[in-house]
Design a protein around this motif. Structure first.
Motif, mmCIF file in Angstrom:
data_model
loop_
_atom_site.group_PDB
_atom_site.id
_atom_site.type_symbol
_atom_site.label_atom_id
_atom_site.label_comp_id
_atom_site.label_asym_id
_atom_site.label_seq_id
_atom_site.Cartn_x
_atom_site.Cartn_y
_atom_site.Cartn_z
ATOM 1 N N ILE A 16 0.827 -1.221 -0.015
ATOM 2 C CA ILE A 16 0.081 0.036 -0.064
ATOM 3 C C ILE A 16 0.726 1.342 -0.080
ATOM 4 C CG2 ILE A 16 -1.699 1.396 1.378
ATOM 5 C CD1 ILE A 16 -2.976 -1.414 2.299
ATOM 6 N N ILE A 17 1.851 1.263 0.661
ATOM 7 C CA ILE A 17 2.714 2.494 0.754
ATOM 8 C C ILE A 17 3.566 2.499 -0.327
ATOM 9 C CG2 ILE A 17 4.869 3.223 2.141
ATOM 10 C CD1 ILE A 17 3.868 2.011 4.710
ATOM 11 N N GLN A 18 3.982 1.563 -1.142
ATOM 12 C CA GLN A 18 4.457 1.764 -2.327
ATOM 13 C C GLN A 18 3.648 2.196 -3.419
ATOM 14 O OE1 GLN A 18 5.893 -2.304 -2.943
ATOM 15 N NE2 GLN A 18 7.795 -2.104 -2.018
ATOM 16 N N LEU A 19 2.501 1.648 -3.474
ATOM 17 C CA LEU A 19 1.600 2.303 -4.251
ATOM 18 C C LEU A 19 1.416 3.697 -3.965
ATOM 19 C CD1 LEU A 19 -1.508 -0.167 -4.688
ATOM 20 C CD2 LEU A 19 0.335 0.301 -6.167
ATOM 21 N N ARG A 20 1.369 4.245 -2.853
ATOM 22 C CA ARG A 20 1.073 5.625 -2.613
ATOM 23 C C ARG A 20 2.234 6.233 -3.125
ATOM 24 N NH1 ARG A 20 3.607 9.677 0.976
ATOM 25 N NH2 ARG A 20 2.359 11.338 0.428
ATOM 26 N N ARG A 21 3.400 6.205 -2.667
ATOM 27 C CA ARG A 21 4.568 6.794 -3.287
ATOM 28 C C ARG A 21 4.544 6.784 -4.927
ATOM 29 N NH1 ARG A 21 9.500 5.649 0.796
ATOM 30 N NH2 ARG A 21 8.463 6.202 2.596
ATOM 31 N N GLU A 22 4.098 5.655 -5.523
ATOM 32 C CA GLU A 22 4.076 5.633 -7.031
ATOM 33 C C GLU A 22 3.338 6.760 -7.595
ATOM 34 O OE1 GLU A 22 2.772 2.767 -10.757
ATOM 35 O OE2 GLU A 22 3.423 1.871 -8.677
ATOM 36 N N PHE A 23 1.954 6.723 -6.764
ATOM 37 C CA PHE A 23 0.890 7.819 -7.399
ATOM 38 C C PHE A 23 1.257 9.345 -7.236
ATOM 39 C CE2 PHE A 23 -2.293 4.253 -7.157
ATOM 40 C CZ PHE A 23 -2.332 4.176 -8.669
ATOM 41 N N HIS A 24 2.165 9.344 -5.945
ATOM 42 C CA HIS A 24 2.497 10.536 -5.816
ATOM 43 C C HIS A 24 3.640 11.388 -6.340
ATOM 44 C CE1 HIS A 24 2.666 13.800 -2.478
ATOM 45 N NE2 HIS A 24 4.229 14.084 -2.951
ATOM 46 N N ARG A 25 4.197 10.352 -7.056
ATOM 47 C CA ARG A 25 5.333 10.672 -8.031
ATOM 48 C C ARG A 25 4.814 11.215 -9.391
ATOM 49 N NH1 ARG A 25 7.495 5.503 -6.967
ATOM 50 N NH2 ARG A 25 9.112 5.567 -5.088
ATOM 51 N N TYR A 26 3.534 10.684 -9.743
ATOM 52 C CA TYR A 26 3.370 10.985 -11.061
ATOM 53 C C TYR A 26 1.752 11.775 -10.980
ATOM 54 C CZ TYR A 26 7.275 8.427 -12.305
ATOM 55 O OH TYR A 26 8.617 7.992 -12.202
ATOM 56 N N PRO A 27 1.643 12.794 -10.363
ATOM 57 C CA PRO A 27 0.167 13.286 -10.334
ATOM 58 C C PRO A 27 -0.172 14.078 -11.607
ATOM 59 C CG PRO A 27 1.860 14.720 -9.213
ATOM 60 C CD PRO A 27 2.370 13.599 -9.932
ATOM 61 N N GLU A 28 -1.642 14.012 -11.599
ATOM 62 C CA GLU A 28 -2.243 14.722 -12.971
ATOM 63 C C GLU A 28 -3.286 15.464 -12.383
ATOM 64 O OE1 GLU A 28 -1.554 11.816 -16.564
ATOM 65 O OE2 GLU A 28 -2.329 10.760 -14.767
ATOM 66 N N GLY A 109 -3.051 8.709 -1.273
ATOM 67 C CA GLY A 109 -3.260 7.859 -0.218
ATOM 68 C C GLY A 109 -4.672 7.150 -0.296
ATOM 69 N N HIS A 110 -5.565 7.942 -0.910
ATOM 70 C CA HIS A 110 -6.959 7.303 -0.887
ATOM 71 C C HIS A 110 -6.778 6.306 -1.946
ATOM 72 C CE1 HIS A 110 -8.341 11.719 0.101
ATOM 73 N NE2 HIS A 110 -7.806 11.071 1.050
ATOM 74 N N MET A 111 -6.107 6.462 -3.026
ATOM 75 C CA MET A 111 -5.999 5.323 -3.888
ATOM 76 C C MET A 111 -5.565 3.948 -3.112
ATOM 77 S SD MET A 111 -5.095 7.494 -7.593
ATOM 78 C CE MET A 111 -4.148 8.490 -6.825
ATOM 79 N N ALA A 112 -4.472 4.254 -2.570
ATOM 80 C CA ALA A 112 -3.534 3.291 -2.173
ATOM 81 C C ALA A 112 -4.613 2.327 -1.195
ATOM 82 C CB ALA A 112 -2.433 3.725 -1.171
ATOM 83 N N MET A 113 -5.164 3.187 -0.265
ATOM 84 C CA MET A 113 -6.081 2.481 0.811
ATOM 85 C C MET A 113 -7.353 1.576 0.035
ATOM 86 S SD MET A 113 -6.537 5.059 3.882
ATOM 87 C CE MET A 113 -7.267 6.373 2.790
ATOM 88 N N LEU A 114 -7.799 2.310 -0.772
ATOM 89 C CA LEU A 114 -8.899 1.530 -1.817
ATOM 90 C C LEU A 114 -8.092 0.279 -2.430
ATOM 91 C CD1 LEU A 114 -11.757 1.551 -2.462
ATOM 92 C CD2 LEU A 114 -11.440 3.034 -4.489
ATOM 93 N N PHE A 115 -7.025 0.349 -3.124
ATOM 94 C CA PHE A 115 -6.247 -0.849 -3.527
ATOM 95 C C PHE A 115 -6.061 -2.147 -2.443
ATOM 96 C CE2 PHE A 115 -5.014 1.470 -7.366
ATOM 97 C CZ PHE A 115 -5.666 0.746 -8.393
ATOM 98 N N GLY A 116 -5.747 -1.464 -1.262
ATOM 99 C CA GLY A 116 -5.509 -2.541 -0.137
ATOM 100 C C GLY A 116 -6.759 -3.216 0.206
ATOM 101 N N THR A 117 -7.987 -2.152 0.211
ATOM 102 C CA THR A 117 -9.246 -3.078 0.582
ATOM 103 C C THR A 117 -9.765 -3.955 -0.629
ATOM 104 O OG1 THR A 117 -9.855 -0.848 1.456
ATOM 105 C CG2 THR A 117 -11.665 -2.444 1.005
#
Length: 416
Positions: A16-28, A109-117
């Motif tokens: 989850i943390i890795q996903l959050r950081r990935e999305f954080h690197r490439y915002p749109e 973070g919202h995206m990462a939590m939804l993926f975790g769920t």
């Protein structure tokens, strides 16, 4: 907590943390989230979850259980902000690579939590009904992406909905909820005050829209203070623009502002007061004579954006009870203060019952103190597993016990 007892919890949290950081690197930015959409679809495909595009740059996915039952939708926003992220002692590994764009409001973070769920539900399919995943674009800019999702069938067959937002206004890992009105409506007004321009040495030959704008703003604030209690609204002017030269009275001045309320009555009062103040100011600056014919004048445009976000009281009460039961170690605020922040999640709650939760991330020890939308905003990543557990626990309980979440007066217990 539920997941802490699972040996694979550490691996899930790391992912989850890795996903959050990935999305954080490439915002749109809003409705430009094409690469984000591709990545979301790819992750869901790898997980074996059925998904499709929605609202141009969003994603809608579905996880179905092993028996018939109700449907609960879980929503994450996916857009970033037009903010240039600053380097801090924490973010060097995941600072935004997209110049001038930043996930400064926790959507990563919202995206990462939804993926975790989603991962938990996909791996443990022994539940009734359906979990609908909404990765929604364009939350940050009205009219927002929620209305598009609804218009394109995103809520068809949905019995309840749940969302969560990361905020720094309460401590890391704490959870806030509020039955009834929780977040404000957002409204925008744009005024053009037209005067009569000319040389600054001959003010008697001019009608000064700069002075008109000052009078209008002062009279508006004063009029509202006399009519409304301060906890009912907030109003401000974000831009005043007019003129080009130091020695010329301009022909017009533009004023751009915003106001927020918690009910339609207050909104109507502010709408009416803006127009009344404009009428009085224009009348005050009228000058006799043919040369002033048609001056002064004004143009007013009001855009009502996101509605008030109203949490369903029955649903909120059931969520509070379940959180108290399953998360005794968490600080839970069952009556958190209303906020003048706004969210287009409100549109979903006008269609189906549900709740929007606040997940605290403030942690002074880690220097996580900057407010949302700051260029140095960051989150305490330990909260991501907490948010995931909350999403999963409440959703699973709803699917198994929908009756305690839904008002029997207005909603019959769903069955599918």
């Amino acid at each position: 907590m539920l997941l802490r007892e699972n040996p694979s919890a550490e691996a899930l949290e790391t992912w989850i943390i890795q996903l959050r950081r990935e999305f954080h690197r490439y915002p749109e930015l809003s409705f430009e989230e094409y690469e984000t959409q591709k990545r979301i679809l790819k992750i869901l495909e790898e997980m074996g979850i059925e998904a499709r595009k929605i609202a141009d740059t969003g994603v809608l996915a579905s996880i179905k259980g092993t028996s018939p039952g109700p449907c609960i939708a879980l929503r994450s926003d996916i857009d970033g902000l037009q903010v240039q992220e600053e380097l801090t002692e924490k973010n060097s590994e995941y600072i935004s690579r997209n110049k001038g764009v930043m996930h400064a409001c926790g959507h990563d973070g919202h995206m990462a939590m939804l993926f975790g769920t989603a991962k938990l539900f996909q791996e443990k399919r022994d539940f009734p009904g359906e979990v609908r995943l909404i990765f929604q674009p364009a939350e940050e800019i009205p009219p927002g992406g929620a209305e598009r999702v609804i218009a394109e069938g995103g809520l068809e067959g949905v019995d309840a909905i749940m969302g969560m937002h990361i905020f720094t206004n309460h401590e890391s890992g704490s959870v806030g909820l509020r039955p009834g009105p929780f977040m404000a409506s957002t409204n925008r007004f744009e005024v053009i005050l037209r005067g009569k321009g000319g040389h600054i040495s001959l003010p008697q030959k001019c009608i000064d829209p700069v002075r008109m704008s000052v009078d209008f703003i002062n009279s508006l604030y004063s009029a509202l203070e006399k009519q409304l209690e301060p906890d009912r609204y907030i109003i401000g002017v974000g831009r005043i623009r007019g003129g080009a030269q130091f020695n010329r009275i301009p022909d017009a001045v533009e004023i751009l502002g915003s106001y927020r309320t918690f009910d339609r009555e207050t909104t109507d009062i502010i709408d009416r007061t803006i127009e009344e103040c404009l009428e009085k100011v224009v009348k005050r600056y009228v000058k006799p004579g043919e040369e002033f014919s048609g001056f002064p004048d004004y143009k007013l445009d009001i855009l009502h954006g996101y509605p008030v976000l109203v949490n369903d009281p029955v649903f909120a009460d059931a969520v509070n009870s379940k959180l108290q039961e399953n998360f005794p170690e968490l600080t839970i605020y069952p009556e958190i203060e209303k906020t003048f922040a706004a969210e287009d999640f409100a549109s979903y709650l006008q269609k189906v019952p549900g709740i929007f939760l606040s997940l605290g991330t403030r942690n002074p020890e880690k220097n996580i103190v900057e407010i949302n939308h700051s260029c140095t905003f960051d989150i305490d990543e330990t909260i991501l597993i907490t948010g995931t557990e909350i999403f999963y626990t409440i959703s699973l309980d709803f699917l198994n016990n929908p009756g305690k979440y839904l008002n029997p007066v207005t909603t019959s217990t769903p069955s599918r």
